[in-house]
Design an enzyme around this catalytic site. Sequence first.
Site, PDB file in Angstrom:
ATOM      1  N   HIS A  53      44.017  36.675  37.814  1.00 47.02           N
ATOM      2  CA  HIS A  53      44.549  35.393  38.578  1.00 47.02           C
ATOM      3  C   HIS A  53      44.177  34.260  37.365  1.00 47.02           C
ATOM      4  CE1 HIS A  53      43.363  31.739  40.901  1.00 47.02           C
ATOM      5  NE2 HIS A  53      43.809  32.563  42.185  1.00 47.02           N
ATOM      6  N   ASP A  94      35.549  38.566  37.037  1.00 50.17           N
ATOM      7  CA  ASP A  94      35.707  37.770  37.984  1.00 50.17           C
ATOM      8  C   ASP A  94      35.441  38.409  39.450  1.00 50.17           C
ATOM      9  OD1 ASP A  94      37.128  36.064  39.936  1.00 50.17           O
ATOM     10  OD2 ASP A  94      39.115  36.182  38.521  1.00 50.17           O
ATOM     11  N   GLN A 111      37.452  38.248  44.330  1.00 48.17           N
ATOM     12  CA  GLN A 111      37.842  39.193  45.539  1.00 48.17           C
ATOM     13  C   GLN A 111      36.883  40.218  45.782  1.00 48.17           C
ATOM     14  OE1 GLN A 111      40.221  38.245  47.343  1.00 48.17           O
ATOM     15  NE2 GLN A 111      41.224  36.724  46.204  1.00 48.17           N
ATOM     16  N   LYS A 159      35.717  32.229  50.027  1.00 53.60           N
ATOM     17  CA  LYS A 159      36.294  33.445  50.271  1.00 53.60           C
ATOM     18  C   LYS A 159      35.204  34.416  50.945  1.00 53.60           C
ATOM     19  CE  LYS A 159      39.400  33.201  46.138  1.00 53.60           C
ATOM     20  NZ  LYS A 159      40.384  33.017  46.756  1.00 53.60           N
ATOM     21  N   CYS A 217      49.096  33.032  42.306  1.00 52.58           N
ATOM     22  CA  CYS A 217      48.355  32.471  41.148  1.00 52.58           C
ATOM     23  C   CYS A 217      48.420  33.620  40.067  1.00 52.58           C
ATOM     24  CB  CYS A 217      47.122  31.798  41.234  1.00 52.58           C
ATOM     25  SG  CYS A 217      47.312  30.336  42.371  1.00 52.58           S
TER      26      CYS A 217
HETATM   27  N1  7TS Z   1      39.715  34.748  40.923  1.00 55.76           N
HETATM   28  C1  7TS Z   1      40.544  35.520  41.878  1.00 55.76           C
HETATM   29  C2  7TS Z   1      40.698  37.000  41.494  1.00 55.76           C
HETATM   30  C3  7TS Z   1      41.066  35.039  42.970  1.00 55.76           C
HETATM   31  O1  7TS Z   1      41.658  35.674  43.937  1.00 55.76           O
HETATM   32  C4  7TS Z   1      40.958  33.519  43.051  1.00 55.76           C
HETATM   33  C5  7TS Z   1      41.474  32.740  44.234  1.00 55.76           C
HETATM   34  C6  7TS Z   1      40.267  32.753  41.998  1.00 55.76           C
HETATM   35  C7  7TS Z   1      39.767  33.550  40.972  1.00 55.76           C
HETATM   36  C8  7TS Z   1      40.121  31.378  42.134  1.00 55.76           C
HETATM   37  O2  7TS Z   1      39.347  31.032  43.254  1.00 55.76           O
HETATM   38  P1  7TS Z   1      38.875  29.549  43.592  1.00 55.76           P
HETATM   39  O3  7TS Z   1      38.177  29.507  44.886  1.00 55.76           O
HETATM   40  O4  7TS Z   1      38.340  28.995  42.410  1.00 55.76           O
HETATM   41  O5  7TS Z   1      40.162  28.701  43.974  1.00 55.76           O
HETATM   42  N2  7TS Z   1      42.763  33.464  44.765  1.00 55.76           N
HETATM   43  C9  7TS Z   1      43.487  32.804  45.835  1.00 55.76           C
HETATM   44  C10 7TS Z   1      44.400  33.625  46.146  1.00 55.76           C
HETATM   45  O6  7TS Z   1      44.802  34.728  45.917  1.00 55.76           O
HETATM   46  N3  7TS Z   1      45.294  32.845  47.307  1.00 55.76           N
HETATM   47  O7  7TS Z   1      44.769  31.777  47.231  1.00 55.76           O
HETATM   48  C11 7TS Z   1      43.743  31.678  46.128  1.00 55.76           C
END
Ligand code: 7TS
Length: 421
Positions: free
Chosen positions: A122, A199, A202, A225, A365
Site C-alpha cells: 500500500h 504493515d 489488513q 478497520k 492506494c
Molecule cells: N496499509 C494497508 C495494507 C492498507 O490497506 C491501508 C489502508 C493502509 C496501510 C493505511 O491505513 P490508514 O488507516 O492509515 O489509512 N487501506 C485502504 C484500502 O484498501 N482502501 O481504503 C483504505
Amino acid sequence: MLDVEEIRKDFPILNRRVKGRRLVYLDNAATSQKPVQVINAVKEYYEKYNANVHRGFHTLSQEASELYEKAHEVVAKFINAYSWEEVIFTSGATESLNIIAYSYGLKHLREGDEIVLTVMEHHSNMLPWRRVAEIKGARVKYVDITDDGKLRYEEFEKAITERTRVVAVTHMSNVLGTINDIRRIAKLAHSVDAVIVVDGAQSVPHIPVDVRSLDIDFLAFSGHKMLAPTGIGVLWGRRDLLEELTPLKTGGGAIKDVTLDSVVLADLPWRFEAGTPNIAGAVGLMEAVKYLTRIGMENIHRHEVELVEYTLKRMDELDRVEVYGTRDLMWRGGVVAFNIKGLNHHSVAKILDTMGIAVRSGMHCAHPLHYRLGLKGTVRASYYLYNGLDDVDSLIEGLETIIEISETLSSIGVSDVCTAG
Ligand code: 7TS
C-alpha cells in the site's frame, strides 16, 4: 461459519437501507462498521470520564488516564506484545509507518544502505520509505510477485544483502488478499541484522497476529478497520529498538523534564505520544479488541476464507468475470479483486451501489501493484465477520444483472457508456 444473523444485531448501520435495498457492505478493507458495544463505550467515555490524560490529579483525569492506559494493555495482549509499554497509539497505520520510517530511517540509514519493500505494498508502506531513502541517500529495492499475487520468496533471498537495513512488508495485501509468510521474511531480515517492519493494517483486523511468534520488530495497524473509531491506530515496536530511537514528534506529554538547553524524554510509550491523544478513540479500540477476542480471530479468519471460497466458485461460473489473486486459500484472506471484462471498474461499482452493494473500485492506494499486473483498476469486495453467504449471493446477482444489461445494450448496438477505460 459464524452466526452472522446474531452478529449483525450488534451493527446498527447494517439495518440501513441504501437505494431502497438492504445494505450489503463489502468495503471492509477500506473501513469496518462499528458495533453498539464500541459506539456505547465512546459515548460513555464522553458522558462519564472525559478529561485530559496524564496531567491532572482530579478524579476525572485519573479515571481517563486509567482507561487510556488500560487500552494499551488490552491491545498489547491482543498482539502478544512483550509489554504494554511497547504499544504506541497513533492516528492510524499511515502515521505509524511514517513515524517508524522517519524515526528509524533518519537515525540508522547511511548512504548506500538498502531498504527492501515489495511491489504489493500500500502507498502508506512505500512512500515514507522512499522519502527517507531520498533524504539519506539509501536505495529502495522491490521484491516482485507471481502473476497470481504471491511474493517471490526466492527474490527476497537475493534482494536482502549485507547492505539491507530495513525490510518493510505488508502482512496481507489490501487488493489481492495474499497473506505473506512474515516469519520466513523476518528470518531473512534478521540474518543480515536488518529490522523487519510489518504493515498489519489488513492482517490485525482479520487474522491472529502474534508479534512474538512472527519474530518481527515493528507492526503498524489502524483501529477503524477493526471495529474501532477512525483516528486511532497503533505502532508496536520491540522495547530495545523503540528506546534507542528519537521520536519524530515531540512536545507536551512526551517528556519528563525540559530546561532551556536539555530534554529528558518520558518513558515508553509516552515519549512517542506527544500532544493530547485520541482518548475516546483508544477507549473505542479497547472495546473493539474485546469484541474481536470474544468472537475469536481464528474463527473470523476461517469465516472469511469460506466466504472467499464461495465467491471464487460463484465468480468462476461467470464467463466475463476475471478474478485476481492466489487460489491457495492457506495464504489468502477475505478480499476479492475482480473485473468484468469490457467494463470499467468504477462503472461496475457505481451500478452495484444502485443495488445497495458497497464495494471499492480503483487502484486502492496500490498503484505499483496494479501496474505490475497490467491493470488500470479493479473492483474489490472485502469481507468481515458480519458478512454472510447471502451477501456474496447479492454481489453475484448484481454482477449477473450488469453483464446481462451490458450484453443487451451491445446486441442492440447501443454504445456502452461504461466500457473499460
Ligand atoms: N496499509 C494497508 C495494507 C492498507 O490497506 C491501508 C489502508 C493502509 C496501510 C493505511 O491505513 P490508514 O488507516 O492509515 O489509512 N487501506 C485502504 C484500502 O484498501 N482502501 O481504503 C483504505
